[in-house]
Structures are given as structure tokens and as C-alpha cells.
Write a protein that holds these residues in place. Structure first.
Motif, PDB file in Angstrom:
ATOM      1  N   UNK A 214       5.497   0.154  23.121  1.00 61.55           N
ATOM      2  CA  UNK A 214       6.271   1.075  22.464  1.00 61.55           C
ATOM      3  C   UNK A 214       7.797   0.393  22.562  1.00 61.55           C
ATOM      4  N   UNK A 215       8.596   0.560  21.148  1.00 62.27           N
ATOM      5  CA  UNK A 215       9.724  -0.237  20.977  1.00 62.27           C
ATOM      6  C   UNK A 215      11.065   0.438  21.037  1.00 62.27           C
ATOM      7  N   UNK A 216      12.051   0.090  21.753  1.00 63.92           N
ATOM      8  CA  UNK A 216      13.375   0.680  21.670  1.00 63.92           C
ATOM      9  C   UNK A 216      14.488  -0.134  21.184  1.00 63.92           C
ATOM     10  N   UNK A 217      15.107   0.244  20.131  1.00 65.79           N
ATOM     11  CA  UNK A 217      16.101  -0.481  19.556  1.00 65.79           C
ATOM     12  C   UNK A 217      17.529   0.076  19.772  1.00 65.79           C
ATOM     13  N   UNK A 218      18.606  -0.715  19.982  1.00 69.05           N
ATOM     14  CA  UNK A 218      19.914  -0.209  20.478  1.00 69.05           C
ATOM     15  C   UNK A 218      20.582  -1.178  20.892  1.00 69.05           C
TER      16      UNK A 218
ATOM     17  N   UNK B 174      10.596  -4.517  35.239  1.00 76.04           N
ATOM     18  CA  UNK B 174       9.325  -4.581  35.277  1.00 76.04           C
ATOM     19  C   UNK B 174       8.528  -4.513  34.041  1.00 76.04           C
ATOM     20  N   UNK B 175       8.758  -3.612  33.305  1.00 76.07           N
ATOM     21  CA  UNK B 175       7.918  -3.158  32.105  1.00 76.07           C
ATOM     22  C   UNK B 175       8.408  -3.745  30.851  1.00 76.07           C
ATOM     23  N   UNK B 176       9.199  -4.641  30.601  1.00 76.30           N
ATOM     24  CA  UNK B 176       9.708  -4.840  29.077  1.00 76.30           C
ATOM     25  C   UNK B 176       9.579  -6.210  28.678  1.00 76.30           C
ATOM     26  N   UNK B 177       9.825  -6.237  27.665  1.00 79.33           N
ATOM     27  CA  UNK B 177      10.319  -7.956  26.846  1.00 79.33           C
ATOM     28  C   UNK B 177      11.509  -7.335  26.015  1.00 79.33           C
ATOM     29  N   UNK B 178      12.385  -8.113  26.061  1.00 81.87           N
ATOM     30  CA  UNK B 178      13.601  -7.962  25.290  1.00 81.87           C
ATOM     31  C   UNK B 178      13.987  -9.190  24.388  1.00 81.87           C
ATOM     32  N   UNK B 179      14.111  -8.592  23.051  1.00 79.33           N
ATOM     33  CA  UNK B 179      14.564  -9.507  22.082  1.00 79.33           C
ATOM     34  C   UNK B 179      16.172  -9.259  22.001  1.00 79.33           C
ATOM     35  N   UNK B 180      17.012 -10.199  22.026  1.00 80.66           N
ATOM     36  CA  UNK B 180      18.328  -9.884  21.547  1.00 80.66           C
ATOM     37  C   UNK B 180      18.744 -10.689  20.212  1.00 80.66           C
TER      38      UNK B 180
ATOM     39  N   UNK C 143      25.072  -6.619  23.321  1.00 79.62           N
ATOM     40  CA  UNK C 143      24.327  -7.147  22.258  1.00 79.62           C
ATOM     41  C   UNK C 143      23.272  -5.988  21.498  1.00 79.62           C
ATOM     42  N   UNK C 144      22.832  -6.267  20.359  1.00 79.97           N
ATOM     43  CA  UNK C 144      21.595  -5.330  19.779  1.00 79.97           C
ATOM     44  C   UNK C 144      20.427  -6.083  20.369  1.00 79.97           C
ATOM     45  N   UNK C 145      19.786  -5.203  21.149  1.00 77.77           N
ATOM     46  CA  UNK C 145      18.471  -5.505  21.732  1.00 77.77           C
ATOM     47  C   UNK C 145      17.253  -4.790  21.198  1.00 77.77           C
ATOM     48  N   UNK C 146      15.986  -5.312  21.396  1.00 78.31           N
ATOM     49  CA  UNK C 146      14.794  -4.524  21.090  1.00 78.31           C
ATOM     50  C   UNK C 146      13.980  -4.794  22.184  1.00 78.31           C
TER      51      UNK C 146
END
Ligand code: ATP
Length: 271
Positions: free
Chosen positions: A232-236, A262-268, A218-221
Motif C-alpha cells: 500500500x502506498x501513502x503519499x504526502x 520497520x514496515x516501509x520503503x520510502x521514496x523522496x 520533502x514530498x515522500x511516497x
């Protein structure tokens, strides 16, 4: 029973039922209500409690998820448990995998549905969250202690609620019946114990876990939040998970980033 009465194996040797001493859930404590089973089990860990102890609450007044987010539950309807693990440090990364797998298997078989894992720690059915997992570790005099919390929506009505903006569902809503929570807890602990046995014996759950992950492809952010540099945001594209359970995200420049839970929130979004 006399020896002659015992069931025989094909070779004629009497077979005995193999006694399996369960590690996870060998002691189960129940409380009516508490602030958070996480804090209670952390305190029990500091007091030297053995690995495998489980605390189950009917109600939590301050149940939490990652990043101190609130965990909602209806009193006496759901499973709210924390489990004490004392793993070798190399096994700590497998605990999130084994819990999410065990929960997904339990829900899947009880409700006859396909339960999947949203990396890293949500169990979902049909895009709705049915369970959350929270891991908190401390180093004490007995070594590493990992307190693992599970909130599983069993008999509450979640479908029309949207806790924290998350679509939610319960087992009752999926199967159209109520569940006996003691039997369910027993089934869940049995699966956790079995998977933990596998990792302690040197196995790894990554392959099974990867198959359950709805996030792959999936495409995630991914949002990283740190006190020093803010968000900070990483998309891919979520390409894979590595042996430590990190999500491998490939950005638009073709660079692969391993992301720790531990460090992230993920939107897919849909693939
Ligand atoms: P996300 O659910 O966005 O991936 P997260 O993995 O960090 O976030 P958790 O730590 O597992 O979330 O759990 C807390 C979040 O779960 C809350 O912020 C809320 O969005 C949601 N939530 C709270 N209670 C329930 C519930 N009973 N069922 C489903 N979701 C819930």
C-alpha cells in the motif's frame, strides 16, 4: 607519578584523568570473512554475550540490509560491523537514531562534508548513500537483545556502482584519500558509546536527529508491505518525526500518519 607531579586544577587539587569505561566496543572481535556479522552476533547474544560486544568482518558473503536486500562491499575495504545492545525496552527506539547520528558525525568530520540521514536508516552525502544500518531484535533469557549492523563505505570505489538502484559513494571518494579502518572504527564506537550513554542517562536524541534528517519537508511516497494485504502506498509531505522516531507524513487530505521504520520503503523527491 608522584601526587605532586599531577596536573593541578585551579583550586590546587590534583586532577586525575577521568577514566571512562567504554561500554560499546569494550570487546571487539575481528574475522576475515563471514556470511553475515548480524547472524554471528545474534548467535553470540543467544549464548549470553554481554552488551557492547562488536564484531567486525573484512568481508561478508551474504551481507544484508532491510527486507533481506543485499549489502555490497569490497573485501578488506569497508567497515562491516555488528554491535550487541541490551537496552531497556524504552530505549530500543533510540538505537537507530544514535547509530545514524554517530555515523553521520564520523563521516562528516573525517571527510569534511555534510552527512545527512535519509529517514529511517541511510546516511548520505550529496544524495549518495555512504552507509546503511540494520537493526534486528530478539527477546532472550537475558531480556531484549538488539543486534545493530553497520555497513560503511570506507575505501571501496562506489561512485560508479549503483547497488540495488541506489547512488552510492565512499569516504575515500569524498576525501580523495584512503582511511585507516581501525582508527575509524574506534572513532565511530566512541561516538556511539557517548550517545548511548546520553540515552541511558535519560536524554533523547530526537532533536539532534531531526536536524540531520534530509527527509523532513520533502514530498515522500511510503510503501507498506504486509503479507496479508500486499503493498500500500501513502503519499504526502514528511512533516516531522515524533519522539519514537516515527515519520509524520501529512497526506493531501490533511491527515497526519505516523510511519514506523520497520514496515516501509520510502521514496523522496526534491522538496
Ligand atoms: P534504501 O537504500 O532504498 O532506502 P533500505 O534503507 O531498506 O533501502 P538498507 O537496508 O539500508 O536499504 O540497505 C540495502 C540497500 O542498500 C540495497 O538494496 C541497495 O539498494 C543498497 N546498497 C547495497 N550495498 C550498498 C553499498 N555498499 N553502498 C550503498 N548502498 C548499498
Amino acid at each position: 607519578m608522584a601526587v605532586g607531579d599531577q596536573p593541578q586544577t585551579e583550586s590546587g587539587v590534583p586532577s586525575r584523568p577521568v577514566r571512562h569505561e567504554r561500554l560499546i566496543g569494550r570487546e571487539i572481535r575481528q574475522v576475515d570473512f563471514t556470511k553475515s556479522t548480524m547472524d554471528d552476533v545474534a548467535a553470540l547474544a543467544r549464548a549470553g554475550t554481554d552488551e557492547g560486544m562488536v564484531l567486525s568482518a573484512q568481508q561478508q558473503t551474504a551481507g544484508r540490509g532491510r527486507h533481506e536486500r543485499h549489502w555490497e562491499s569490497a573485501p578488506g575495504e569497508d567497515l562491516l560491523v555488528s554491535i550487541l545492545f541490551r537496552p531497556r525496552p524504552a530505549l530500543a527506539g533510540e538505537i537507530n537514531m544514535l547509530l545514524s547520528l554517530a555515523i553521520a558525525e564520523t563521516v562528516g568530520s573525517a571527510c569534511d562534508v555534510d552527512a545527512v540521514v535519509k529517514w529511517p536508516n541511510d546516511v548520505r552525502v550529496d544524495d549518495a548513500k555512504i552507509a546503511g544500518i540494520l537493526l534486528e531484535s530478539t527477546q532472550d533469557t537475558d531480556g531484549l537483545a538488539v543486534v545493530a549492523g553497520i555497513g560503511l563505505n570506507v575505501n571501496s570505489r562506489m561512485r560508479h556502482r549503483n547497488p540495488g538502484g541506489t547512488a552510492a559513494v565512499s569516504m575515500r571518494e569524498l576525501a580523495d584519500r584512503k582511511f585507516n579502518r581501525d582508527l575509524l572504527l574506534n572513532d565511530l564506537l566512541e561516538r556511539i558509546d557517548c550517545l548511548y550513554g546520553e540515552v541511558r542517562a535519560g536524554g533523547t536524541l530526537v532533536t539532534m536527529w531531526r536536524e540531520r534528517l534530509e527527509t523532513i519537508g520533502k514530498q515522500v511516497e511510503v510503501t507498506f508491505t504486509s503479507a496479508s494485504s500486499g503493498a500500500k502506498t501513502l503519499s504526502g509531505i514528511a512533516e516531522d518525526v515524533d519522539s519514537a522516531g516515527r515519520l509524520i507524513v501529512r497526506d493531501e487530505n490533511g491527515r497526519a500518519w505516523p510511519v514506523s521504520a520497520g514496515e516501509v520503503t520510502l521514496q523522496s523527491s526534491a522538496s
